[in-house]
Design a protein around this motif. Structure first.
Motif, short mmCIF file in Angstrom:
data_model
loop_
_atom_site.label_atom_id
_atom_site.label_comp_id
_atom_site.label_asym_id
_atom_site.label_seq_id
_atom_site.Cartn_x
_atom_site.Cartn_y
_atom_site.Cartn_z
N GLN A 120 58.14 -12.81 -53.19
CA GLN A 120 58.93 -12.92 -51.97
C GLN A 120 57.84 -13.11 -51.14
N HIS A 121 56.85 -14.38 -51.47
CA HIS A 121 56.36 -14.91 -50.72
C HIS A 121 56.74 -16.18 -50.14
N LYS A 122 56.65 -16.71 -48.76
CA LYS A 122 57.46 -17.77 -48.32
C LYS A 122 56.11 -18.90 -48.13
N TYR A 123 56.37 -19.80 -48.21
CA TYR A 123 55.69 -21.15 -47.91
C TYR A 123 56.31 -22.37 -47.27
N CYS A 124 55.25 -23.17 -46.53
CA CYS A 124 56.46 -24.35 -45.76
C CYS A 124 56.31 -24.93 -46.62
N ASN A 125 56.91 -26.69 -47.13
CA ASN A 125 56.84 -27.50 -47.91
C ASN A 125 54.96 -28.18 -48.03
N THR A 126 54.70 -28.18 -46.56
CA THR A 126 53.26 -28.94 -46.19
C THR A 126 52.14 -28.50 -47.32
N CYS A 127 51.91 -26.66 -47.08
CA CYS A 127 51.21 -26.18 -48.01
C CYS A 127 51.80 -25.59 -49.89
N ILE A 128 52.86 -26.26 -50.03
CA ILE A 128 53.55 -26.44 -51.49
C ILE A 128 52.89 -27.17 -52.38
N ARG A 129 52.71 -28.37 -51.57
CA ARG A 129 52.47 -29.28 -51.78
C ARG A 129 50.83 -29.35 -52.47
N ARG A 130 50.50 -28.53 -51.14
CA ARG A 130 48.59 -28.86 -50.73
C ARG A 130 48.54 -27.78 -52.08
N MET A 131 49.27 -26.81 -52.33
CA MET A 131 48.65 -25.79 -53.18
C MET A 131 48.43 -26.90 -54.73
N ALA A 132 49.51 -27.51 -55.18
CA ALA A 132 50.30 -28.31 -56.06
C ALA A 132 48.84 -29.75 -56.28
N ALA A 133 48.44 -29.94 -55.16
CA ALA A 133 47.32 -30.96 -55.36
C ALA A 133 46.25 -30.71 -55.46
N THR A 134 46.05 -29.21 -55.89
CA THR A 134 44.42 -28.60 -55.64
C THR A 134 44.74 -28.25 -56.87
N SER A 135 45.71 -27.92 -57.49
CA SER A 135 45.44 -27.46 -58.94
C SER A 135 45.76 -28.41 -60.19
N MET A 136 46.15 -29.62 -59.63
CA MET A 136 45.99 -30.60 -60.54
C MET A 136 45.08 -31.10 -60.68
N THR A 137 43.52 -30.58 -59.85
CA THR A 137 41.73 -30.83 -60.16
C THR A 137 41.45 -29.85 -61.11
N ASP A 138 42.15 -28.99 -61.18
CA ASP A 138 41.59 -28.13 -61.98
C ASP A 138 42.56 -27.31 -63.76
N GLU A 139 41.51 -27.49 -64.62
CA GLU A 139 42.64 -26.50 -65.62
C GLU A 139 42.89 -25.21 -65.19
N GLN A 140 41.92 -24.65 -64.75
CA GLN A 140 42.20 -23.26 -64.14
C GLN A 140 43.21 -23.13 -63.63
N LEU A 141 43.72 -23.70 -62.17
CA LEU A 141 44.23 -23.60 -61.20
C LEU A 141 46.13 -24.37 -61.81
N PHE A 142 46.18 -24.19 -62.64
CA PHE A 142 47.35 -25.01 -62.72
C PHE A 142 48.09 -24.27 -63.78
N PRO A 143 49.07 -24.04 -63.45
CA PRO A 143 49.70 -24.51 -62.65
C PRO A 143 49.99 -23.73 -61.10
N PRO A 144 50.05 -23.84 -59.96
CA PRO A 144 50.11 -23.35 -58.81
C PRO A 144 50.94 -22.25 -59.03
N ARG A 145 49.61 -21.11 -58.55
CA ARG A 145 49.57 -19.48 -58.31
C ARG A 145 50.03 -19.02 -57.30
N CYS A 146 51.33 -17.80 -56.91
CA CYS A 146 50.69 -16.65 -55.87
C CYS A 146 51.01 -15.29 -56.56
N CYS A 147 49.84 -14.51 -55.75
CA CYS A 147 49.81 -13.41 -56.70
C CYS A 147 50.03 -12.86 -58.13
N SER A 148 49.21 -14.28 -59.18
CA SER A 148 48.79 -14.45 -59.88
C SER A 148 50.20 -14.21 -60.85
N ARG A 149 51.27 -14.93 -60.55
CA ARG A 149 52.17 -16.02 -60.86
C ARG A 149 53.33 -17.19 -60.37
#
Length: 276
Positions: A120-149
């Protein structure tokens, strides 16, 4: 003068009438006679004049075509002004779009431009893209998550550019492959992950990187060497020596070198293997 001298009562009645007085009862009959006589002889004394020329002028104005055209134009202008007034009122009371805030950048924007996640959290498109780019650099962060989901791929992919979409799909396939079955180019200038479809049978002694055409040894997955003994790899031996001096440990499952930074001595590798 002759009339006033002959009829003194009539003269007195005329003077009283001009002063707004009523004639006395004594001369009532004479006054009435004199008034009727004067009305008959003089046209100046008329109690109810008739203005026939005014009625004729009004009737002529009503029938004039220019007047009728002016009335039609005036009526049309009033209707147009009323319509414009209604439009202004509708524009004033038109409902403004509801705005909400992105939980990451705290920017306020229309609610339909935000992405609603399963938590139920809301993100803008820019922040979603930034989260996806960050998660691709580390396997522990992939896929992007919010509230451990995990954020579903169906939510992330439409927001990425074609190049970012291809990288995201490639990383998803790479991280879904078991660590023991992954192939990486050993060249320092490449180091890319090699998809399983580009790897020939491991019975073949040498593999070829599809990106830089580097020859890879199928035994140790390093740069191809003439000796069949893979333990003679000088680069691997140097890395293992540095790991021994720094007290790093090597995972028994995937062979990755792990460094303990903080916490207890219990270590969980990226391949989910646990050791002390």
């Amino acid at each position: 003068m002759l009339l006033c001298n002959l009829f003194p009562a009539t003269s007195r009645a005329i003077k009283e009438h001009s002063r707004g007085r009523h004639p006395s009862p004594q001369g009532k009959g004479v006054a009435s006679l004199s008034r009727s006589h004067l009305n008959a002889e003089s046209p100046l004394v008329d109690s109810k004049p008739v203005y026939t020329h005014q009625a004729n002028d009004c009737s002529s104005m009503e029938c004039h075509p220019l007047i009728e055209r002016g009335k039609a134009v005036s009526r049309r202008s009033r209707i147009t002004a009323r319509i414009e007034r209604c439009r202004l009122i509708q524009r004033f009371f038109r409902r403004t779009p509801h705005k909400e805030t992105c939980v990451s950048c705290l920017e306020s924007m229309p609610a339909d431009e935000l992405v609603n996640l399963p938590c139920q959290h809301k993100y803008c498109n820019t922040c979603i893209r930034r989260m996806a780019a960050t998660s691709m650099t580390d396997e522990q962060l992939f896929p992007p998550r919010c509230c451990s989901r995990k954020i579903p791929s169906e939510t992330v992919l439409p927001l990425l550019s074609p190049k970012e979409r291809g990288s995201f799909v490639s990383k998803a396939t790479e991280y879904a492959t078991p660590v023991a079955d992954r192939w990486y180019c050993p060249a320092s200038t490449c180091g890319k992950w090699i998809p399983p479809t580009a790897v020939n049978s491991e019975k073949i002694q040498t593999q070829i990187c599809p990106y830089c055409s580097t020859r890879i040894c199928s035994g140790c997955r390093g740069i191809s060497h003439r000796s069949r003994d893979c333990s003679s790899d000088a680069d691997l031996s140097a890395v293992l020596e540095v790991a021994r001096l720094q007290r790093w440990q090597r995972c028994f499952n995937c062979g990755a070198v792990v460094e303990l930074i903080f916490g207890c001595d219990h270590i969980t590798c990226r391949c989910s293997a646990q050791f002390w």
